[in-house]
Design a protein around this motif. Structure first.
Motif, PDB file in Angstrom:
ATOM      1  N   ALA A   1     -19.766 -27.639  50.712  1.00  0.00           N
ATOM      2  CA  ALA A   1     -20.527 -26.401  50.870  1.00  0.00           C
ATOM      3  C   ALA A   1     -21.342 -26.393  52.155  1.00  0.00           C
ATOM      4  CB  ALA A   1     -21.422 -26.181  49.658  1.00  0.00           C
ATOM      5  N   GLY A   2     -21.840 -27.542  52.580  1.00  0.00           N
ATOM      6  CA  GLY A   2     -22.666 -27.609  53.781  1.00  0.00           C
ATOM      7  C   GLY A   2     -21.883 -27.650  55.078  1.00  0.00           C
ATOM      8  N   GLY A   3     -20.559 -27.660  54.984  1.00  0.00           N
ATOM      9  CA  GLY A   3     -19.742 -27.652  56.187  1.00  0.00           C
ATOM     10  C   GLY A   3     -19.235 -29.011  56.626  1.00  0.00           C
ATOM     11  N   THR A   4     -19.626 -30.072  55.904  1.00  0.00           N
ATOM     12  CA  THR A   4     -19.142 -31.404  56.261  1.00  0.00           C
ATOM     13  C   THR A   4     -17.756 -31.630  55.647  1.00  0.00           C
ATOM     14  OG1 THR A   4     -20.223 -32.388  54.319  1.00  0.00           O
ATOM     15  CG2 THR A   4     -21.465 -32.353  56.398  1.00  0.00           C
ATOM     16  N   LEU A   5     -16.963 -32.431  56.307  1.00  0.00           N
ATOM     17  CA  LEU A   5     -15.610 -32.713  55.842  1.00  0.00           C
ATOM     18  C   LEU A   5     -15.671 -33.416  54.490  1.00  0.00           C
ATOM     19  CD1 LEU A   5     -12.853 -32.146  57.184  1.00  0.00           C
ATOM     20  CD2 LEU A   5     -12.831 -34.544  57.883  1.00  0.00           C
ATOM     21  N   SER A   6     -14.839 -32.979  53.546  1.00  0.00           N
ATOM     22  CA  SER A   6     -14.867 -33.559  52.205  1.00  0.00           C
ATOM     23  C   SER A   6     -14.376 -35.002  52.221  1.00  0.00           C
ATOM     24  CB  SER A   6     -13.995 -32.737  51.256  1.00  0.00           C
ATOM     25  OG  SER A   6     -12.618 -32.941  51.534  1.00  0.00           O
ATOM     26  N   GLY A   7     -14.737 -35.724  51.170  1.00  0.00           N
ATOM     27  CA  GLY A   7     -14.286 -37.107  51.049  1.00  0.00           C
ATOM     28  C   GLY A   7     -12.779 -37.212  50.984  1.00  0.00           C
TER      29      GLY A   7
ATOM     30  N   ALA B   1       0.670 -38.751  63.235  1.00  0.00           N
ATOM     31  CA  ALA B   1       0.009 -37.614  63.871  1.00  0.00           C
ATOM     32  C   ALA B   1      -0.455 -36.646  62.784  1.00  0.00           C
ATOM     33  CB  ALA B   1       0.959 -36.922  64.829  1.00  0.00           C
ATOM     34  N   LEU B   2      -1.560 -35.963  63.050  1.00  0.00           N
ATOM     35  CA  LEU B   2      -2.165 -35.049  62.075  1.00  0.00           C
ATOM     36  C   LEU B   2      -2.318 -33.671  62.695  1.00  0.00           C
ATOM     37  CD1 LEU B   2      -3.703 -34.663  59.310  1.00  0.00           C
ATOM     38  CD2 LEU B   2      -5.787 -35.231  60.577  1.00  0.00           C
ATOM     39  N   ALA B   3      -2.012 -32.620  61.917  1.00  0.00           N
ATOM     40  CA  ALA B   3      -2.207 -31.243  62.362  1.00  0.00           C
ATOM     41  C   ALA B   3      -3.017 -30.496  61.312  1.00  0.00           C
ATOM     42  CB  ALA B   3      -0.867 -30.555  62.599  1.00  0.00           C
ATOM     43  N   THR B   4      -3.754 -29.470  61.746  1.00  0.00           N
ATOM     44  CA  THR B   4      -4.749 -28.841  60.872  1.00  0.00           C
ATOM     45  C   THR B   4      -4.192 -27.812  59.907  1.00  0.00           C
ATOM     46  OG1 THR B   4      -5.270 -27.232  62.607  1.00  0.00           O
ATOM     47  CG2 THR B   4      -6.665 -29.196  62.461  1.00  0.00           C
ATOM     48  N   GLY B   5      -2.901 -27.465  60.002  1.00  0.00           N
ATOM     49  CA  GLY B   5      -2.369 -26.482  59.064  1.00  0.00           C
ATOM     50  C   GLY B   5      -3.029 -25.129  59.258  1.00  0.00           C
ATOM     51  N   HIS B   6      -3.466 -24.517  58.137  1.00  0.00           N
ATOM     52  CA  HIS B   6      -4.103 -23.204  58.190  1.00  0.00           C
ATOM     53  C   HIS B   6      -5.595 -23.308  57.912  1.00  0.00           C
ATOM     54  CE1 HIS B   6      -0.095 -20.825  57.475  1.00  0.00           C
ATOM     55  NE2 HIS B   6      -0.035 -21.669  58.492  1.00  0.00           N
TER      56      HIS B   6
ATOM     57  N   GLU C   1     -13.432 -25.390  59.675  1.00  0.00           N
ATOM     58  CA  GLU C   1     -12.816 -26.598  59.143  1.00  0.00           C
ATOM     59  C   GLU C   1     -12.113 -27.382  60.249  1.00  0.00           C
ATOM     60  OE1 GLU C   1     -11.650 -25.508  54.528  1.00  0.00           O
ATOM     61  OE2 GLU C   1     -10.423 -24.683  56.161  1.00  0.00           O
ATOM     62  N   SER C   2     -11.432 -26.680  61.140  1.00  0.00           N
ATOM     63  CA  SER C   2     -10.747 -27.361  62.244  1.00  0.00           C
ATOM     64  C   SER C   2     -11.741 -28.125  63.094  1.00  0.00           C
ATOM     65  CB  SER C   2      -9.992 -26.341  63.100  1.00  0.00           C
ATOM     66  OG  SER C   2      -8.923 -25.769  62.378  1.00  0.00           O
ATOM     67  N   ARG C   3     -12.894 -27.536  63.329  1.00  0.00           N
ATOM     68  CA  ARG C   3     -13.922 -28.230  64.104  1.00  0.00           C
ATOM     69  C   ARG C   3     -14.375 -29.494  63.381  1.00  0.00           C
ATOM     70  NH1 ARG C   3     -18.887 -29.625  64.611  1.00  0.00           N
ATOM     71  NH2 ARG C   3     -19.957 -29.590  66.629  1.00  0.00           N
ATOM     72  N   ALA C   4     -14.577 -29.412  62.058  1.00  0.00           N
ATOM     73  CA  ALA C   4     -15.005 -30.585  61.288  1.00  0.00           C
ATOM     74  C   ALA C   4     -13.939 -31.679  61.315  1.00  0.00           C
ATOM     75  CB  ALA C   4     -15.323 -30.173  59.849  1.00  0.00           C
ATOM     76  N   VAL C   5     -12.671 -31.285  61.189  1.00  0.00           N
ATOM     77  CA  VAL C   5     -11.582 -32.266  61.257  1.00  0.00           C
ATOM     78  C   VAL C   5     -11.544 -32.904  62.641  1.00  0.00           C
ATOM     79  CG1 VAL C   5      -9.083 -32.593  61.158  1.00  0.00           C
ATOM     80  CG2 VAL C   5     -10.217 -31.109  59.492  1.00  0.00           C
ATOM     81  N   ALA C   6     -11.667 -32.081  63.683  1.00  0.00           N
ATOM     82  CA  ALA C   6     -11.619 -32.600  65.054  1.00  0.00           C
ATOM     83  C   ALA C   6     -12.752 -33.579  65.320  1.00  0.00           C
ATOM     84  CB  ALA C   6     -11.666 -31.445  66.052  1.00  0.00           C
ATOM     85  N   ALA C   7     -13.931 -33.263  64.809  1.00  0.00           N
ATOM     86  CA  ALA C   7     -15.077 -34.150  65.015  1.00  0.00           C
ATOM     87  C   ALA C   7     -14.839 -35.504  64.346  1.00  0.00           C
ATOM     88  CB  ALA C   7     -16.354 -33.495  64.488  1.00  0.00           C
ATOM     89  N   TYR C   8     -14.314 -35.471  63.123  1.00  0.00           N
ATOM     90  CA  TYR C   8     -14.060 -36.729  62.419  1.00  0.00           C
ATOM     91  C   TYR C   8     -12.956 -37.530  63.117  1.00  0.00           C
ATOM     92  CZ  TYR C   8     -13.387 -40.087  58.672  1.00  0.00           C
ATOM     93  OH  TYR C   8     -13.296 -41.253  57.953  1.00  0.00           O
ATOM     94  N   CYS C   9     -11.893 -36.838  63.519  1.00  0.00           N
ATOM     95  CA  CYS C   9     -10.804 -37.517  64.223  1.00  0.00           C
ATOM     96  C   CYS C   9     -11.299 -38.145  65.525  1.00  0.00           C
ATOM     97  CB  CYS C   9      -9.669 -36.540  64.506  1.00  0.00           C
ATOM     98  SG  CYS C   9      -8.716 -36.077  63.046  1.00  0.00           S
TER      99      CYS C   9
ATOM    100  N   GLU D   1     -14.472 -26.506  72.870  1.00  0.00           N
ATOM    101  CA  GLU D   1     -15.105 -27.561  72.076  1.00  0.00           C
ATOM    102  C   GLU D   1     -14.060 -28.459  71.427  1.00  0.00           C
ATOM    103  OE1 GLU D   1     -18.664 -27.836  68.734  1.00  0.00           O
ATOM    104  OE2 GLU D   1     -17.242 -26.165  68.618  1.00  0.00           O
ATOM    105  N   LEU D   2     -12.995 -27.870  70.903  1.00  0.00           N
ATOM    106  CA  LEU D   2     -11.934 -28.665  70.277  1.00  0.00           C
ATOM    107  C   LEU D   2     -11.295 -29.613  71.279  1.00  0.00           C
ATOM    108  CD1 LEU D   2     -10.292 -25.778  68.230  1.00  0.00           C
ATOM    109  CD2 LEU D   2     -11.646 -27.663  67.275  1.00  0.00           C
ATOM    110  N   VAL D   3     -11.004 -29.093  72.455  1.00  0.00           N
ATOM    111  CA  VAL D   3     -10.407 -29.911  73.509  1.00  0.00           C
ATOM    112  C   VAL D   3     -11.368 -31.007  73.949  1.00  0.00           C
ATOM    113  CG1 VAL D   3      -9.651 -29.835  75.914  1.00  0.00           C
ATOM    114  CG2 VAL D   3      -8.815 -28.128  74.289  1.00  0.00           C
ATOM    115  N   ASP D   4     -12.636 -30.668  74.066  1.00  0.00           N
ATOM    116  CA  ASP D   4     -13.626 -31.663  74.489  1.00  0.00           C
ATOM    117  C   ASP D   4     -13.767 -32.796  73.481  1.00  0.00           C
ATOM    118  OD1 ASP D   4     -14.104 -30.282  76.811  1.00  0.00           O
ATOM    119  OD2 ASP D   4     -15.926 -29.294  76.088  1.00  0.00           O
ATOM    120  N   MET D   5     -13.415 -32.525  72.216  1.00  0.00           N
ATOM    121  CA  MET D   5     -13.438 -33.574  71.194  1.00  0.00           C
ATOM    122  C   MET D   5     -12.153 -34.391  71.186  1.00  0.00           C
ATOM    123  SD  MET D   5     -15.548 -32.105  67.899  1.00  0.00           S
ATOM    124  CE  MET D   5     -14.800 -30.486  67.771  1.00  0.00           C
ATOM    125  N   GLY D   6     -11.225 -34.063  72.077  1.00  0.00           N
ATOM    126  CA  GLY D   6     -10.005 -34.856  72.190  1.00  0.00           C
ATOM    127  C   GLY D   6      -8.815 -34.321  71.438  1.00  0.00           C
TER     128      GLY D   6
END
Length: 311
Positions: A158-164, A179-184, A189-197, A221-226
């Motif tokens: 709920a707070g926007g953090t990536l789930s366990g 390799a991992l892709a974000t789907g839909h 959510e894509s930003r949260a996944v990118a940050a964790y990755c 921002e996504l690109v800057d996170m790699g």
């Protein structure tokens, strides 16, 4: 190697028609069938793979919204024996395979998967926006609407953090070298996944972000996170598409070619086979000023880096 079917080849090939696709890997290919055997596209997988090889391409990632594709990828490769054309299998973590399950990732890897896609039509974000694939699946399956709503998968708390569960899937991909892709996933959510990755060094492709945002700051921002960011041909040729090639051109100007990947993502009767769609796409970008070297980066160099395969 047998020649591609004549009806799949362009009637008149201009000199150097394959000039921008040599060595390309399309990392978003929907084979036939994907959603249903009744929803046919422009050719059987082996025929279209032969066409891709004739266009100078070196491989595909075969994706399905419903089932793992490793067996189909191997079958196409057998048809392409001796050509050097590689077909990579994948799994999409929608409800039919169990959703966000690290064990599914592990079993897919043991079966030869190269790419894991996070949920597509099974994503809560996609259900909230009444995604295109869900609309098609409701026509095929009378029970799908209830199933889709009951099994919706959120990537974040709920707070926007990536789930366990989402973190566990990413960790499994990282440990197995997939390799991992974000789907839909949504833009958030894509930003949260990118940050964790970014934190663990996981290779990530943010799937068609222009479906969800045109904000240059978010893309940057996504690109800057790699992360790599995908720009696909499908919405440019769909009758209800909301994007044009100039939208892609402007987004590429924001993020640059160094982290961009160009794909097709097409699977409809009204479009040419995937190799021709990709050729049209890159030729249009060349017309808009992108150089052959930049295009090679986006269709060959970056896909290989994303997949973790040698250049």
């Amino acid at each position: 190697m047998t020649d591609p079917r004549p009806d799949l080849l362009p009637a008149a090939q201009p000199e150097g028609f394959d000039r921008l696709l040599r060595g390309a890997i399309d990392v978003h290919v929907h084979g036939q069938p994907d959603l249903s055997s009744a929803l046919r596209n422009r050719g059987a997988d082996p025929d279209v793979a032969r066409l891709a090889h004739a266009y100078g391409m070196s491989g595909w990632v075969l994706k399905s919204h419903l089932w793992a594709t490793m067996d189909r990828a191997r079958a196409i490769e057998r048809e392409m024996a001796g050509t050097g054309f590689t077909v990579y299998g994948s799994v999409t973590l929608n409800p039919p395979v169990g959703g966000l399950e690290p064990a599914v990732v592990e079993l897919a890897a043991a079966h030869g998967a190269r790419v894991v896609f996070l949920p597509t039509w099974g994503a809560a974000a996609d259900i909230a926006r009444d995604g295109y694939i869900s609309a098609l699946l409701r026509r095929i399956s009378p029970s799908f609407g209830e199933y889709n709503a009951r099994t919706a998968i959120a990537l974040c708390e709920a707070g926007g953090t990536l789930s366990g569960r989402a973190r566990a899937v990413v960790d499994a991909c990282h440990g197995l070298g997939l390799a991992l892709a974000t789907g839909h996933a949504s833009a958030e959510e894509s930003r949260a996944v990118a940050a964790y990755c970014a934190g663990i060094g996981q290779r990530l492709l943010v799937t068609h972000p222009l479906h969800y945002t045109k904000d240059p700051a978010r893309l940057r921002e996504l690109v800057d996170m790699g992360a790599y960011v995908e720009f696909c041909n499908a919405p440019l040729v769909h009758p209800d598409g909301h994007l044009s090639v100039r939208d892609v051109h402007e987004a590429l100007a924001t993020v640059g070619p160094e982290r961009a990947i160009l794909t097709t993502d097409v699977f409809s009767r009204w479009v040419p086979p995937e190799p021709e769609c990709l050729r049209m796409f890159v030729e249009q970008l060349a017309y808009l000023g992108w150089t052959a070297e930049q295009i090679a980066t986006m269709v060959a160099t970056n896909p290989r880096a994303f997949l973790g395969v040698p250049a």
